[in-house]
Design a protein around this motif. Structure first.
Motif, PDB file in Angstrom:
ATOM      1  N   UNK A 168       0.795  -1.224   0.000  1.00  0.00           N
ATOM      2  CA  UNK A 168       0.000   0.000   0.000  1.00  0.00           C
ATOM      3  C   UNK A 168       0.830   1.278   0.000  1.00  0.00           C
ATOM      4  N   UNK A 169       1.937   1.376   0.791  1.00  0.00           N
ATOM      5  CA  UNK A 169       2.669   2.640   0.783  1.00  0.00           C
ATOM      6  C   UNK A 169       3.256   3.022  -0.560  1.00  0.00           C
ATOM      7  N   UNK A 224     -12.861   1.580   8.134  1.00  0.00           N
ATOM      8  CA  UNK A 224     -13.438   1.065   6.890  1.00  0.00           C
ATOM      9  C   UNK A 224     -12.412   1.058   5.756  1.00  0.00           C
ATOM     10  N   UNK A 225     -11.690   2.159   5.614  1.00  0.00           N
ATOM     11  CA  UNK A 225     -10.756   2.258   4.481  1.00  0.00           C
ATOM     12  C   UNK A 225      -9.571   1.320   4.672  1.00  0.00           C
ATOM     13  N   UNK A 226      -9.066   1.273   5.892  1.00  0.00           N
ATOM     14  CA  UNK A 226      -7.944   0.364   6.174  1.00  0.00           C
ATOM     15  C   UNK A 226      -8.320  -1.081   5.829  1.00  0.00           C
ATOM     16  N   UNK A 227      -9.531  -1.491   6.194  1.00  0.00           N
ATOM     17  CA  UNK A 227      -9.949  -2.866   5.910  1.00  0.00           C
ATOM     18  C   UNK A 227     -10.020  -3.101   4.404  1.00  0.00           C
ATOM     19  N   UNK A 228     -10.438  -2.054   3.675  1.00  0.00           N
ATOM     20  CA  UNK A 228     -10.478  -2.176   2.209  1.00  0.00           C
ATOM     21  C   UNK A 228      -9.055  -2.292   1.642  1.00  0.00           C
ATOM     22  N   UNK A 229      -8.110  -1.549   2.220  1.00  0.00           N
ATOM     23  CA  UNK A 229      -6.712  -1.614   1.767  1.00  0.00           C
ATOM     24  C   UNK A 229      -6.151  -3.020   2.004  1.00  0.00           C
ATOM     25  N   UNK A 230      -6.473  -3.588   3.141  1.00  0.00           N
ATOM     26  CA  UNK A 230      -5.967  -4.938   3.448  1.00  0.00           C
ATOM     27  C   UNK A 230      -6.570  -5.966   2.479  1.00  0.00           C
ATOM     28  N   UNK A 266      -7.614  -5.396  -0.519  1.00  0.00           N
ATOM     29  CA  UNK A 266      -7.031  -5.163  -1.849  1.00  0.00           C
ATOM     30  C   UNK A 266      -5.607  -5.739  -1.921  1.00  0.00           C
ATOM     31  N   UNK A 267      -4.873  -5.634  -0.815  1.00  0.00           N
ATOM     32  CA  UNK A 267      -3.521  -6.199  -0.777  1.00  0.00           C
ATOM     33  C   UNK A 267      -3.584  -7.725  -0.844  1.00  0.00           C
ATOM     34  N   UNK A 268      -4.493  -8.317  -0.093  1.00  0.00           N
ATOM     35  CA  UNK A 268      -4.651  -9.783  -0.153  1.00  0.00           C
ATOM     36  C   UNK A 268      -5.067 -10.212  -1.568  1.00  0.00           C
ATOM     37  N   UNK A 269      -5.902  -9.412  -2.221  1.00  0.00           N
ATOM     38  CA  UNK A 269      -6.350  -9.765  -3.580  1.00  0.00           C
ATOM     39  C   UNK A 269      -5.165  -9.815  -4.546  1.00  0.00           C
ATOM     40  N   UNK A 270      -4.303  -8.802  -4.460  1.00  0.00           N
ATOM     41  CA  UNK A 270      -3.212  -8.704  -5.435  1.00  0.00           C
ATOM     42  C   UNK A 270      -1.979  -9.520  -5.044  1.00  0.00           C
ATOM     43  N   UNK A 279      -5.160  -2.881 -11.086  1.00  0.00           N
ATOM     44  CA  UNK A 279      -5.096  -1.597 -10.382  1.00  0.00           C
ATOM     45  C   UNK A 279      -5.278  -1.795  -8.871  1.00  0.00           C
ATOM     46  N   UNK A 280      -4.431  -1.115  -8.092  1.00  0.00           N
ATOM     47  CA  UNK A 280      -4.607  -1.134  -6.631  1.00  0.00           C
ATOM     48  C   UNK A 280      -5.677  -0.109  -6.299  1.00  0.00           C
ATOM     49  N   UNK A 281      -6.894  -0.602  -6.004  1.00  0.00           N
ATOM     50  CA  UNK A 281      -8.043   0.285  -5.854  1.00  0.00           C
ATOM     51  C   UNK A 281      -8.914  -0.202  -4.685  1.00  0.00           C
ATOM     52  N   UNK A 282      -8.515   0.156  -3.454  1.00  0.00           N
ATOM     53  CA  UNK A 282      -9.243  -0.351  -2.279  1.00  0.00           C
ATOM     54  C   UNK A 282     -10.719   0.016  -2.280  1.00  0.00           C
ATOM     55  N   UNK A 283     -11.058   1.125  -2.944  1.00  0.00           N
ATOM     56  CA  UNK A 283     -12.455   1.589  -2.938  1.00  0.00           C
ATOM     57  C   UNK A 283     -13.408   0.540  -3.501  1.00  0.00           C
ATOM     58  N   UNK A 284     -12.898  -0.403  -4.261  1.00  0.00           N
ATOM     59  CA  UNK A 284     -13.781  -1.431  -4.825  1.00  0.00           C
ATOM     60  C   UNK A 284     -14.476  -2.235  -3.709  1.00  0.00           C
ATOM     61  N   UNK A 285     -13.889  -2.217  -2.517  1.00  0.00           N
ATOM     62  CA  UNK A 285     -14.475  -2.988  -1.412  1.00  0.00           C
ATOM     63  C   UNK A 285     -15.385  -2.157  -0.498  1.00  0.00           C
ATOM     64  N   UNK A 286     -15.375  -0.843  -0.682  1.00  0.00           N
ATOM     65  CA  UNK A 286     -16.212  -0.001   0.184  1.00  0.00           C
ATOM     66  C   UNK A 286     -17.670  -0.210  -0.224  1.00  0.00           C
ATOM     67  N   UNK A 287     -18.496  -0.582   0.740  1.00  0.00           N
ATOM     68  CA  UNK A 287     -19.909  -0.818   0.457  1.00  0.00           C
ATOM     69  C   UNK A 287     -20.153  -2.156  -0.229  1.00  0.00           C
TER      70      UNK A 287
END
Ligand code: HEM
Length: 182
Positions: A11-12, A44-50, A52-56, A104-112
């Motif tokens: 993520x960084x 919420x956003x942190x969980x989405x980042x995690x 997204x990281x697990x996905x990629x 694409x690294x796009x955590x927002x895909x998991x929000x909602x």
């Protein structure tokens, strides 16, 4: 940075995600001084980042191999009894039929979204699924959440001036778990 740490810290390299995650953590924790398990539920956003990281970057890209008990049909392929079957979680995480802009690294895909990694959504299975699903999943996620939130809470992260996102080599060597080549 050691390779194992680099896997967690994809993520960084994405400065927007890092800034957003850090803002969420610092806003919610304020001057408390540390993040604990109870605080993590609110990120919420942190969980989405995690996710997204697990996905990629699935830590065990092919999970643990299975052997069929009896012959079966998978996606139109006839699979005989006692066949070794690998489930490619890495490829599923990048499948364009399952994900929009999968690279694409796009955590927002998991929000909602109700998609989670607990083994019920077969397009996101970093811990596997079914009877052999990872029994350490909750402990593993808690460790990642706590370490990541506290590091973001306490420190400002940036790449060295001579580094850039494109220059980071995420190529991995084949194996049960993911290790970067360098
Ligand atoms: C982020 C951290 C972790 C990840 C991504 C992870 C991932 C996985 C994966 C993909 C599998 C194979 C599941 C399958 O084939 O369906 C697995 C199995 C397993 N994991 Fe984890 N794991 C993590 C943390 C842990 C921790 C903390 C423990 C123990 C404290 C643990 C113990 C196990 C065990 C014992 C198995 C074998 C289960 C079986 O074959 O029945 N894991 N893990």
């Amino acid at each position: 940075m050691r390779p194992s740490t680099r896997d967690v810290f994809i993520a960084p390299t994405d400065t927007t995600a890092t800034t957003k995650t850090q803002a969420e953590v610092r806003d919610l924790i304020g001057k408390k001084g540390f993040v604990n398990e109870d605080d993590v539920h609110n990120f919420t956003y942190l969980k989405a980042v995690i996710k997204e990281t697990f996905r990629l970057q699935a830590i065990a890209p092919l999970l643990v191999p299975r052997e069929t008990f009896r012959k079966c049909s998978i996606g139109g392929y006839e699979v005989p009894t006692k066949t070794l079957v690998n489930v490619n979680a890495w490829a599923i995480g990048r499948d364009p039929e399952a994900w929009e802009n999968p690279e694409e690294f796009y955590p927002e895909r998991f929000i909602g979204s109700s998609i989670d990694f607990k083994g019920l959504n077969f397009r996101l299975i970093p811990f596997g699924a079914g009877i052999r699903v990872c029994p350490g999943m909750h402990m593993g996620v808690a460790a990642v959440e706590l370490a990541l939130t506290n590091l973001l809470y306490k420190f400002d992260w940036e790449m060295l001036p001579e580094m850039n996102k494109e220059g980071i080599d995420f190529d991995v060597v084949p194996g049960l778990t993911t290790h970067t080549k360098k």
